[in-house]
Design a protein around this motif. Structure first.
Motif, PDB file in Angstrom:
ATOM      1  N   GLU A 114      64.417   8.118  15.874  1.00  0.00           N
ATOM      2  CA  GLU A 114      63.394   7.822  16.882  1.00  0.00           C
ATOM      3  C   GLU A 114      62.072   7.467  16.232  1.00  0.00           C
ATOM      4  N   GLN A 115      61.738   8.192  15.161  1.00  0.00           N
ATOM      5  CA  GLN A 115      60.497   7.907  14.451  1.00  0.00           C
ATOM      6  C   GLN A 115      60.534   6.538  13.784  1.00  0.00           C
ATOM      7  N   ARG A 116      61.678   6.205  13.186  1.00  0.00           N
ATOM      8  CA  ARG A 116      61.816   4.880  12.562  1.00  0.00           C
ATOM      9  C   ARG A 116      61.676   3.776  13.608  1.00  0.00           C
ATOM     10  N   LEU A 117      62.343   3.984  14.768  1.00  0.00           N
ATOM     11  CA  LEU A 117      62.251   2.990  15.844  1.00  0.00           C
ATOM     12  C   LEU A 117      60.834   2.870  16.363  1.00  0.00           C
ATOM     13  N   ARG A 118      60.148   4.025  16.516  1.00  0.00           N
ATOM     14  CA  ARG A 118      58.767   3.995  17.002  1.00  0.00           C
ATOM     15  C   ARG A 118      57.857   3.277  15.999  1.00  0.00           C
ATOM     16  N   ASN A 119      58.072   3.537  14.694  1.00  0.00           N
ATOM     17  CA  ASN A 119      57.259   2.863  13.671  1.00  0.00           C
ATOM     18  C   ASN A 119      57.488   1.353  13.683  1.00  0.00           C
ATOM     19  N   MET A 120      58.757   0.961  13.860  1.00  0.00           N
ATOM     20  CA  MET A 120      59.069  -0.465  13.936  1.00  0.00           C
ATOM     21  C   MET A 120      58.371  -1.110  15.123  1.00  0.00           C
ATOM     22  N   ILE A 121      58.405  -0.417  16.275  1.00  0.00           N
ATOM     23  CA  ILE A 121      57.789  -0.957  17.485  1.00  0.00           C
ATOM     24  C   ILE A 121      56.274  -0.994  17.340  1.00  0.00           C
ATOM     25  N   GLU A 122      55.706   0.104  16.819  1.00  0.00           N
ATOM     26  CA  GLU A 122      54.254   0.183  16.706  1.00  0.00           C
ATOM     27  C   GLU A 122      53.682  -0.889  15.783  1.00  0.00           C
ATOM     28  N   HIS A 123      54.400  -1.213  14.720  1.00  0.00           N
ATOM     29  CA  HIS A 123      53.878  -2.155  13.726  1.00  0.00           C
ATOM     30  C   HIS A 123      54.512  -3.543  13.834  1.00  0.00           C
ATOM     31  N   SER A 124      55.154  -3.809  14.939  1.00  0.00           N
ATOM     32  CA  SER A 124      55.749  -5.129  15.153  1.00  0.00           C
ATOM     33  C   SER A 124      54.664  -6.182  15.355  1.00  0.00           C
ATOM     34  N   LEU A 125      54.918  -7.384  14.848  1.00  0.00           N
ATOM     35  CA  LEU A 125      53.983  -8.501  15.063  1.00  0.00           C
ATOM     36  C   LEU A 125      54.046  -9.023  16.486  1.00  0.00           C
ATOM     37  N   THR A 126      55.061  -8.620  17.223  1.00  0.00           N
ATOM     38  CA  THR A 126      55.199  -8.985  18.623  1.00  0.00           C
ATOM     39  C   THR A 126      54.648  -7.865  19.491  1.00  0.00           C
ATOM     40  N   GLY A 127      53.835  -8.221  20.479  1.00  0.00           N
ATOM     41  CA  GLY A 127      53.311  -7.219  21.399  1.00  0.00           C
ATOM     42  C   GLY A 127      54.423  -6.694  22.292  1.00  0.00           C
ATOM     43  N   ILE A 128      54.560  -5.365  22.392  1.00  0.00           N
ATOM     44  CA  ILE A 128      55.614  -4.745  23.192  1.00  0.00           C
ATOM     45  C   ILE A 128      54.980  -3.726  24.131  1.00  0.00           C
ATOM     46  N   SER A 129      55.371  -3.771  25.398  1.00  0.00           N
ATOM     47  CA  SER A 129      54.861  -2.804  26.365  1.00  0.00           C
ATOM     48  C   SER A 129      55.925  -2.507  27.404  1.00  0.00           C
ATOM     49  N   ILE A 130      55.761  -1.343  28.071  1.00  0.00           N
ATOM     50  CA  ILE A 130      56.627  -0.945  29.178  1.00  0.00           C
ATOM     51  C   ILE A 130      55.749  -0.784  30.406  1.00  0.00           C
ATOM     52  N   VAL A 131      56.177  -1.403  31.518  1.00  0.00           N
ATOM     53  CA  VAL A 131      55.393  -1.412  32.753  1.00  0.00           C
ATOM     54  C   VAL A 131      56.199  -0.767  33.867  1.00  0.00           C
ATOM     55  N   GLN A 132      55.555   0.178  34.579  1.00  0.00           N
ATOM     56  CA  GLN A 132      56.142   0.779  35.777  1.00  0.00           C
ATOM     57  C   GLN A 132      55.093   0.782  36.877  1.00  0.00           C
ATOM     58  N   ASP A 133      55.478   0.320  38.074  1.00  0.00           N
ATOM     59  CA  ASP A 133      54.563   0.288  39.230  1.00  0.00           C
ATOM     60  C   ASP A 133      53.267  -0.442  38.894  1.00  0.00           C
TER      61      ASP A 133
END
Length: 381
Positions: A25-44
């Motif tokens: 989970e930490q590796r995945l979070r680090n990959m997401i956090e430092h990705s050159l692509t903007g990533i977000s999750i939207v609810q409501d």
């Protein structure tokens, strides 16, 4: 006991599994956090998670989805963003892609530089609820570079067209200068009125040619319709030869014509046909400018299967076979000071007349351009 040992091993394995899951989970979070692509999750309509790149693009939390914040979207993109967002929230399509422009948030009196992004949205389930996963790429620099390259290309093309105009009017303008010098001498002598009238007609013809060339080059991308009439094609050929004769003599070029007298009429624009032949004569003369020995141009006309054939041959160096398919491309030139527009205009004129223009080797080893256009079929009644 065996039972106690088994329970201990189960707890140990569970602990190891949890540790492995945590590390993943930490590796995945680090990959997401430092990705050159903007990533977000939207609810409501609210962003509940975003990585560093997404925060750089759209600002810190809390905030609502960029797709729902139409006030900062570029006015020209509002409708397509609105339609895009409605499509993804209705679940009709997934994933959905869109590129759009927006203004980063800030005080109303301040409008930072516009940004251009590419966005992909997918519907997912997050913590037991429906959500949207958004991936965003910043295209601002790429779009700006694309715009600058487009401007540079247009300016470069404009420069070539301007140079092409100068190239095409050089011969008739030189003729006008020669006629003016001759006219001045005649005027000072006070005689040869008939000769003066003839020179004035030649000057008017050359002036009309310049006007025609300028109009044709400027309308090259959107050519006007030729004014078709029934003509004897030998007439504009002779006029082109006469117009270029002075310039050819100064260059030491001998021109000969072998024109068939029994040709059928053809539907053509006489002025454009004359310009076509003049372009090819000029091209031949330019090709022979630096050669030693005899400089010859031969022009012939004939009939073949109810098609009129006009050939312009020269004794120049010829065109290598590996570039013959490129010489009619706009702005392609083998000469250092060439503009590459003369032959492209010639081909456009022939095409407008429903004919073809090809190149081969002449009997002297130079270039031979062949024009083929349909003749008018004689009525059988």
């Amino acid at each position: 006991t065996k039972k106690s040992i088994g329970s201990f091993l189960d707890i140990t394995n569970l602990k190891r599994t949890r540790e492995a899951l945590y590390r993943n989970e930490q590796r995945l979070r680090n990959m997401i956090e430092h990705s050159l692509t903007g990533i977000s999750i939207v609810q409501d309509d609210q962003v509940i998670f975003q990585n560093i790149e997404q925060e750089r693009l759209f600002g810190p939390l809390p905030r609502k989805s960029i797709l729902a914040d139409l006030e900062i979207i570029h006015p020209e993109d509002v409708e397509k963003v609105k339609e895009f967002y409605q499509g993804i929230t209705s679940g009709k399509f997934q994933p959905l892609d869109l590129d759009f422009r927006f203004y980063p948030s800030g005080p109303e009196s301040y409008r930072p530089d516009m940004k251009w992004v590419y966005c992909r949205v997918s519907c997912i389930e997050y913590q037991g609820k429906e959500a949207m996963l958004t991936n965003t790429m910043d295209l601002t620099q790429a779009k700006e570079l694309e715009r600058l390259l487009m401007i540079q290309d247009k300016m470069s093309s404009l420069g070539r067209v301007a140079a092409g105009i100068a190239h095409e009017i050089r011969n008739p303008l030189s003729g006008i200068n020669v006629y003016l010098n001759t006219l001045e001498k005649i005027y000072k002598r006070g005689q040869h009125i008939e000769k003066s009238e003839e020179i004035i007609r030649q000057m008017q013809s050359a002036s009309g040619r310049i006007e025609s060339v300028i109009r044709r080059v400027m309308d090259f991308s959107r050519p006007g319709e030729p004014k078709f009439v029934s003509i004897d094609i030998n007439t504009p050929i002779r006029e082109a030869i006469e117009l270029s004769s002075v310039s050819l003599r100064k260059r030491g070029v001998k021109i000969e014509a072998s024109l068939a007298e029994d040709l059928p009429s053809c539907r053509a624009d006489s002025q454009l046909t004359e310009q076509l032949v003049l372009n090819l004569i000029t091209n031949a003369a330019e090709a022979m400018k630096k050669i030693d020995g005899d400089k010859k141009i031969e022009i012939s006309s004939s009939i073949e299967n109810n098609h009129i054939i006009v050939s312009i041959s020269d004794s120049g160096p010829g065109v290598p076979s590996n570039i013959r398919d490129k010489i009619f491309d706009p702005f392609f030139s083998t000469k250092n000071d060439g503009t590459g527009i003369g032959l492209s205009i010639a081909q456009r004129i022939v095409t407008d007349h429903g004919g073809s223009l090809t190149i081969s080797q002449s009997k002297w080893g130079g270039a031979e351009f062949t024009i083929k256009i349909p003749g008018i079929k004689e009525s059988t009644h």
